[in-house]
Design a protein around this motif. Sequence first.
Motif, PDB file in Angstrom:
ATOM      1  N   HIS B  51       0.795  -1.226   0.000  1.00 17.70           N
ATOM      2  CA  HIS B  51       0.000   0.000   0.000  1.00 17.70           C
ATOM      3  C   HIS B  51       0.825   1.272   0.000  1.00 17.70           C
ATOM      4  CE1 HIS B  51       0.621  -0.206   4.398  1.00 17.70           C
ATOM      5  NE2 HIS B  51       0.529   1.088   4.324  1.00 17.70           N
ATOM      6  N   GLN B  52       2.145   1.123   0.032  1.00 20.93           N
ATOM      7  CA  GLN B  52       2.936   2.343  -0.008  1.00 20.93           C
ATOM      8  C   GLN B  52       3.756   2.388  -1.282  1.00 20.93           C
ATOM      9  OE1 GLN B  52       5.238   2.913   3.523  1.00 20.93           O
ATOM     10  NE2 GLN B  52       3.464   2.676   4.841  1.00 20.93           N
ATOM     11  N   ARG B  53       3.752   3.526  -1.896  1.00 27.77           N
ATOM     12  CA  ARG B  53       4.553   3.708  -3.093  1.00 27.77           C
ATOM     13  C   ARG B  53       5.404   4.950  -2.900  1.00 27.77           C
ATOM     14  NH1 ARG B  53       2.766  -0.226  -4.151  1.00 27.77           N
ATOM     15  NH2 ARG B  53       1.025  -0.910  -5.418  1.00 27.77           N
ATOM     16  N   THR B  54       6.611   4.850  -3.348  1.00 27.92           N
ATOM     17  CA  THR B  54       7.441   6.048  -3.346  1.00 27.92           C
ATOM     18  C   THR B  54       7.501   6.559  -4.775  1.00 27.92           C
ATOM     19  OG1 THR B  54       8.672   5.164  -1.520  1.00 27.92           O
ATOM     20  CG2 THR B  54       9.659   6.994  -2.713  1.00 27.92           C
ATOM     21  N   LEU B  55       6.937   7.711  -4.980  1.00 30.06           N
ATOM     22  CA  LEU B  55       6.932   8.287  -6.312  1.00 30.06           C
ATOM     23  C   LEU B  55       8.001   9.359  -6.382  1.00 30.06           C
ATOM     24  CD1 LEU B  55       3.087   8.846  -6.557  1.00 30.06           C
ATOM     25  CD2 LEU B  55       4.364   6.896  -7.400  1.00 30.06           C
ATOM     26  N   SER B  82       3.472   5.652 -18.259  1.00 33.17           N
ATOM     27  CA  SER B  82       4.393   4.548 -18.042  1.00 33.17           C
ATOM     28  C   SER B  82       3.643   3.308 -17.582  1.00 33.17           C
ATOM     29  CB  SER B  82       5.417   4.893 -16.960  1.00 33.17           C
ATOM     30  OG  SER B  82       5.782   6.233 -17.015  1.00 33.17           O
ATOM     31  N   ILE B  83       4.347   2.194 -17.698  1.00 37.26           N
ATOM     32  CA  ILE B  83       3.830   0.942 -17.140  1.00 37.26           C
ATOM     33  C   ILE B  83       4.720   0.576 -15.959  1.00 37.26           C
ATOM     34  CG2 ILE B  83       3.528  -1.528 -17.538  1.00 37.26           C
ATOM     35  CD1 ILE B  83       2.828  -0.944 -20.398  1.00 37.26           C
ATOM     36  N   VAL B  84       4.101   0.272 -14.821  1.00 32.09           N
ATOM     37  CA  VAL B  84       4.850  -0.205 -13.668  1.00 32.09           C
ATOM     38  C   VAL B  84       4.539  -1.690 -13.542  1.00 32.09           C
ATOM     39  CG1 VAL B  84       5.381   0.175 -11.253  1.00 32.09           C
ATOM     40  CG2 VAL B  84       4.423   2.019 -12.610  1.00 32.09           C
ATOM     41  N   ARG B  85       5.509  -2.513 -13.979  1.00 34.81           N
ATOM     42  CA  ARG B  85       5.212  -3.943 -14.063  1.00 34.81           C
ATOM     43  C   ARG B  85       4.968  -4.580 -12.710  1.00 34.81           C
ATOM     44  NH1 ARG B  85      10.249  -5.692 -16.636  1.00 34.81           N
ATOM     45  NH2 ARG B  85      10.802  -3.751 -15.614  1.00 34.81           N
ATOM     46  N   GLU B  86       5.460  -3.916 -11.672  1.00 30.81           N
ATOM     47  CA  GLU B  86       5.252  -4.438 -10.317  1.00 30.81           C
ATOM     48  C   GLU B  86       3.758  -4.676 -10.049  1.00 30.81           C
ATOM     49  OE1 GLU B  86       6.830  -3.014  -5.928  1.00 30.81           O
ATOM     50  OE2 GLU B  86       6.164  -1.543  -7.377  1.00 30.81           O
ATOM     51  N   HIS B  87       2.934  -3.847 -10.646  1.00 32.93           N
ATOM     52  CA  HIS B  87       1.496  -3.954 -10.376  1.00 32.93           C
ATOM     53  C   HIS B  87       0.741  -4.622 -11.514  1.00 32.93           C
ATOM     54  CE1 HIS B  87       2.688  -0.048  -8.265  1.00 32.93           C
ATOM     55  NE2 HIS B  87       2.881  -1.061  -7.466  1.00 32.93           N
ATOM     56  N   THR B  88       1.497  -5.230 -12.407  1.00 33.55           N
ATOM     57  CA  THR B  88       0.857  -5.808 -13.584  1.00 33.55           C
ATOM     58  C   THR B  88       0.386  -7.217 -13.299  1.00 33.55           C
ATOM     59  OG1 THR B  88       2.253  -4.502 -15.029  1.00 33.55           O
ATOM     60  CG2 THR B  88       1.232  -6.439 -15.991  1.00 33.55           C
ATOM     61  N   LYS B  89      -0.836  -7.482 -13.720  1.00 39.08           N
ATOM     62  CA  LYS B  89      -1.313  -8.853 -13.608  1.00 39.08           C
ATOM     63  C   LYS B  89      -1.130  -9.562 -14.940  1.00 39.08           C
ATOM     64  CE  LYS B  89      -4.327  -8.204  -9.717  1.00 39.08           C
ATOM     65  NZ  LYS B  89      -5.514  -7.515  -9.304  1.00 39.08           N
ATOM     66  N   ASP B  90      -1.381  -8.849 -16.011  1.00 38.61           N
ATOM     67  CA  ASP B  90      -1.297  -9.457 -17.331  1.00 38.61           C
ATOM     68  C   ASP B  90      -0.687  -8.413 -18.269  1.00 38.61           C
ATOM     69  OD1 ASP B  90      -1.587 -10.504 -19.807  1.00 38.61           O
ATOM     70  OD2 ASP B  90      -3.722 -10.955 -19.638  1.00 38.61           O
ATOM     71  N   GLU B 119      15.028  -4.135 -16.354  1.00 35.88           N
ATOM     72  CA  GLU B 119      14.965  -3.108 -15.303  1.00 35.88           C
ATOM     73  C   GLU B 119      14.148  -3.657 -14.126  1.00 35.88           C
ATOM     74  OE1 GLU B 119      16.137   0.089 -15.341  1.00 35.88           O
ATOM     75  OE2 GLU B 119      17.093  -0.139 -17.292  1.00 35.88           O
ATOM     76  N   PRO B 120      14.435  -3.157 -12.921  1.00 38.86           N
ATOM     77  CA  PRO B 120      13.617  -3.615 -11.784  1.00 38.86           C
ATOM     78  C   PRO B 120      12.138  -3.276 -12.032  1.00 38.86           C
ATOM     79  CG  PRO B 120      15.075  -1.803 -11.153  1.00 38.86           C
ATOM     80  CD  PRO B 120      15.501  -2.256 -12.509  1.00 38.86           C
ATOM     81  N   SER B 121      11.278  -4.155 -11.569  1.00 38.35           N
ATOM     82  CA  SER B 121       9.873  -4.052 -11.961  1.00 38.35           C
ATOM     83  C   SER B 121       9.178  -2.863 -11.317  1.00 38.35           C
ATOM     84  CB  SER B 121       9.137  -5.336 -11.604  1.00 38.35           C
ATOM     85  OG  SER B 121       9.064  -5.471 -10.205  1.00 38.35           O
ATOM     86  N   TYR B 122       9.753  -2.288 -10.272  1.00 39.03           N
ATOM     87  CA  TYR B 122       9.084  -1.137  -9.657  1.00 39.03           C
ATOM     88  C   TYR B 122       9.356   0.139 -10.446  1.00 39.03           C
ATOM     89  CZ  TYR B 122      13.714  -0.279  -7.771  1.00 39.03           C
ATOM     90  OH  TYR B 122      15.054  -0.068  -7.655  1.00 39.03           O
ATOM     91  N   LEU B 148      -6.584  -0.402 -15.556  1.00 39.72           N
ATOM     92  CA  LEU B 148      -5.139  -0.398 -15.751  1.00 39.72           C
ATOM     93  C   LEU B 148      -4.423   0.082 -14.491  1.00 39.72           C
ATOM     94  CD1 LEU B 148      -5.081   1.255 -19.279  1.00 39.72           C
ATOM     95  CD2 LEU B 148      -4.755  -1.152 -18.790  1.00 39.72           C
ATOM     96  N   PRO B 149      -4.433  -0.738 -13.461  1.00 39.09           N
ATOM     97  CA  PRO B 149      -3.790  -0.283 -12.223  1.00 39.09           C
ATOM     98  C   PRO B 149      -2.281  -0.127 -12.383  1.00 39.09           C
ATOM     99  CG  PRO B 149      -4.408  -2.583 -12.063  1.00 39.09           C
ATOM    100  CD  PRO B 149      -4.990  -2.075 -13.346  1.00 39.09           C
ATOM    101  N   ASP B 150      -1.726  -0.713 -13.427  1.00 41.17           N
ATOM    102  CA  ASP B 150      -0.271  -0.682 -13.581  1.00 41.17           C
ATOM    103  C   ASP B 150       0.188   0.422 -14.525  1.00 41.17           C
ATOM    104  OD1 ASP B 150      -1.645  -2.013 -15.526  1.00 41.17           O
ATOM    105  OD2 ASP B 150      -0.029  -3.394 -15.991  1.00 41.17           O
ATOM    106  N   VAL B 151      -0.738   1.240 -14.959  1.00 43.57           N
ATOM    107  CA  VAL B 151      -0.346   2.339 -15.843  1.00 43.57           C
ATOM    108  C   VAL B 151      -0.302   3.627 -15.030  1.00 43.57           C
ATOM    109  CG1 VAL B 151      -1.040   3.740 -17.798  1.00 43.57           C
ATOM    110  CG2 VAL B 151      -1.165   1.266 -17.938  1.00 43.57           C
ATOM    111  N   LEU B 152       0.791   4.319 -15.197  1.00 44.89           N
ATOM    112  CA  LEU B 152       1.041   5.489 -14.371  1.00 44.89           C
ATOM    113  C   LEU B 152       1.125   6.720 -15.259  1.00 44.89           C
ATOM    114  CD1 LEU B 152       1.951   6.305 -11.437  1.00 44.89           C
ATOM    115  CD2 LEU B 152       4.276   5.975 -12.233  1.00 44.89           C
ATOM    116  N   VAL B 153       0.417   7.758 -14.857  1.00 42.61           N
ATOM    117  CA  VAL B 153       0.539   9.029 -15.572  1.00 42.61           C
ATOM    118  C   VAL B 153       1.256   9.985 -14.631  1.00 42.61           C
ATOM    119  CG1 VAL B 153      -0.666  10.948 -16.620  1.00 42.61           C
ATOM    120  CG2 VAL B 153      -1.565   8.638 -16.869  1.00 42.61           C
TER     121      VAL B 153
END
Lengths: 361, 634
Positions: B51-55, B82-90, B119-122, B148-153
Amino acid sequence: MFERRLYHHIDWALIGAVGAICAIGLAMIYSTTGGAGSVYWTQVYALGLGAMALVLCLTFDYRSLADKSHFFYLAMVIALVGVLFFGAVRGGSRRWLDLGAFNLQPSEFAKATLALMLAKMLGEERRSALTNTDLAIAIVLTLVPFLAIARQPDLGTAVTLLPILLVVAFVAGMPMRYVYTMVLLAVLAAPIAYKFGLQDYQRERISTFLDPAQDPRGAGYQQIQARITVGSGGVWGKGYLEGTQGQLRFLPVAHNDFIFSVLAEEQGLVGVLVALGLYLFVIMRALDAARLAKDRLGAYLVLGVLSSFTFQVVYNITMSAGLAPVKGLTLPLMSYGGSSMIATLTGFGLILNVRMRRFTN
Amino acid sequence: MAIAEDRRRLTTRLAVLRVSTAAAFGLLACGFWFFQVVQHAKFKEMAENNHQRTLPLRAPRGIIFDRAGRLLVDNRNSFNISIVREHTKDIDRTIRVLAAVTGVAEKMVREIVDRQRREPSYRPIVIIPDATLAQVAAVTARRLDFELPDVLVQEVPTREYPDQAMAAHLIGYVGEASEEQVSADHLASGSIVGQFGIERVYNKLLMGEDGARRVVVNSVGREIRTLEEVKPVQGRRVQLAINSAMQKAAEEAFRAYGYWGSAVVLEPKGGDVLTLTSLPAFDPNDFATGIDRATWSQLNTDKLRPLQNRAIQGRYSPGSTFKVLLATAALEEGVITPEQQIFCAGGGTFYGRFFQCLGKHGWMDMRHAIEKSCNTYFYTVGDMLGIDRIHKWGEQLGLAGKSGIDLPNEVESIVPSQEWKRKRFNEKWYAGDTISVAIGQGMVDVTPMALAVMMATVANGGTRVVPRLVKAYDEGNGWQPVAVPPNPYPPVLLKPATIAAVRDGLWMVVNGAGTGRRAMVAGREVAGKTGTAQVISLQGRERARGKTEQDLRDHGWFVFMAPKDNPEIAGVVFAEHGEHGSSSAMVAHHVIETYFAQRDGLPLPPVPVPPVTTPATPAPARAVATVGPAGGTR
């Protein structure tokens, strides 16, 4: 009917413990659903209705209720079949009868009804020992609602009927060799089933279950999240309303199937032990009622109701800790669910009824 | 009896149930104890990771101003998707949906993801840098739908160069730090650093400190609240010595007359670089959000080499502009006096070989020899000096070696000496070699910057200056001058007679009967010298074999200072294939005119219109297939 002296034989300790569990459940629902919303209030109303059903249950002698058990049973089967045709569909299964003001889930009431029916059938004083015919009839009586509920489909609730059959048959004198055979079969079947009976994804689910890090996003998601929720609570918990796993919905259906995980997260091991203690107390106290019962009918009735309850409690809590595969089984008295609450309290009405009338004729 | 037995059985079996229930509860309690006490630390960390993210909050780079406080480089906010693969399901689904929603080719998105697979997935993989508002809106809408929980704007400050390609080689560009830069400067990977020009040299000043925001997110990645925020610190504001009006004038004039080339204008006393241009150029905006491969390879393969900073990396024969050095050296060394005359009969024979002059000038003194650019006079003077003294004065005036400007990758200018030739070619210096050197041909090879420094040195009376691009920086508490290393060259005072003669000669070039009349600005006393650098002799052999398609026309030079008696500016214009120095003189004219107009608060001169009828001017605007910084729009 209700005589004044019976009042003194009411098991207030049991009622107190049940009430305490319900209160904890309500508090956790408040926490997981973000305040006093519709879910919370529905649960409050269900609690009120359940209390009324409990009182109503107490007023009739369980023996006269048992005498009419076949009517109840018939009504229950009709309702279950009715659900299959006219039930409201939610989440892919047909479980509810839409009664206008509220929805009724007949399968929840099937448990107490089946317990009453089996107790009546196997507890008749004139029978001395359990015959194979009795057992066969009991099995058929169980299978009818079981199949109807499984068709909804709601395998979880259907399975809760089986402990009723097993426990009542067990105390009614089912030969021990049957018991041993069943245990042996279960032990033998497990590895064979693992090897041949399971699909790859199911085996994968078991191996992720044993090693959480293997696939945190895939098959084992809910189990992993359940363990994280519980484990992150620690000894003292994160504090009421302070849980992150439940509050931020990392754990699905937190107010329902995983309410105990949220309790573990927010109240820690301390809260877990208190809740476990309350449940254990309720079960032990009810077992006392079975032991003290005036007749076999009473004892079987108590055990029938209690077995389903205990099975569901143990399974749900095991699942809440991520130690069992996730099945849609709620935690009686705590989880959100109107029908479940009313039916469970009705069941406790029956248990209290048996204990209360242990000295009557 | 039966009932008693019945009872006993019931009691026994009840006891069994009691014990098994208690055991089950005991096991459950143990399970919870194991998770909540024994493995608590591990699960606690997992919950926090949940539940914590460092942006990262990227710090805006420092803003760059010109000497008058006019803004040259700014920042704007852009959106990275961007895509953050850490949160990617598919990941396949994410790529598919993202491509469809934003209208980007799915193949391209997949390629970008594949390229950064290690690259590291985070770490967010930037799929669409500088996304359009429509793309941002499309993605944001989807995100709210939990798709798209893994897509970051992310909103990121991005470099903006309002003048596009103007002064591109000077200002430079930024880009993602390379692995070497990351490890050398202890940067966070993915940092944006200066990669060229001022952006690179003064990166430490310009780069701010990135901040970070620790946020709580829910299971679909939506931010719930901020736990902690470290604000980014913007980089320092930097003030350049550049006079952007002159810079603009130079580039305008080049474009108007249809030349590529370079112009450098210095302030003779301090070495402030007022103008530094190199054309063709590139648009640093293309680099600001990560340059695409097509543009990058085009810049790299372009025959005109737009990435080369001609001012400090282009080396050419100085031609007749070299005579400024020769005149100064000869007068200082006393091999000749300003008034002493040499006879020009259209050339002269030195060491058995005839060297030509462009005219038959008759008797020439220093001033007139400069005015007429008389080769015969300078052959003679060069011969009198000898190569080593020419070399010595080359160094003295800043024509040899590097100028030491604060830009990377400057090349050395060459004014040969006996020793140099021995080292370079392992050959003896022949006295005859000196004769071609005397008129800036042969083994002389200099950058426009070196000629500019020479002019500044002559203009300020003899002290070689080090050109400086940055004047001051501001950390938020006012402008402070940048620490300038002390001038390594000792102050020199040329003889007044030398200065007078050279300046007079140069003045006559522009204002008399010389070749630089196109640089004349009424009332501004411009002094200068044209030059023509032969390309043909260098390329002759290849041309003979017909193997070169290169432009073989000569380069045109013009070096200048103004006003003559107390010069405020000194510099050089180099017109690539300009054929003659007068081409450069036209460009210089516009720059000089702009300088004085601005100094005196007059309206700036209009963009020059190329003279159509002049035979000396090549057909302007040769069609050149280059990415169009020239007049480029964006």
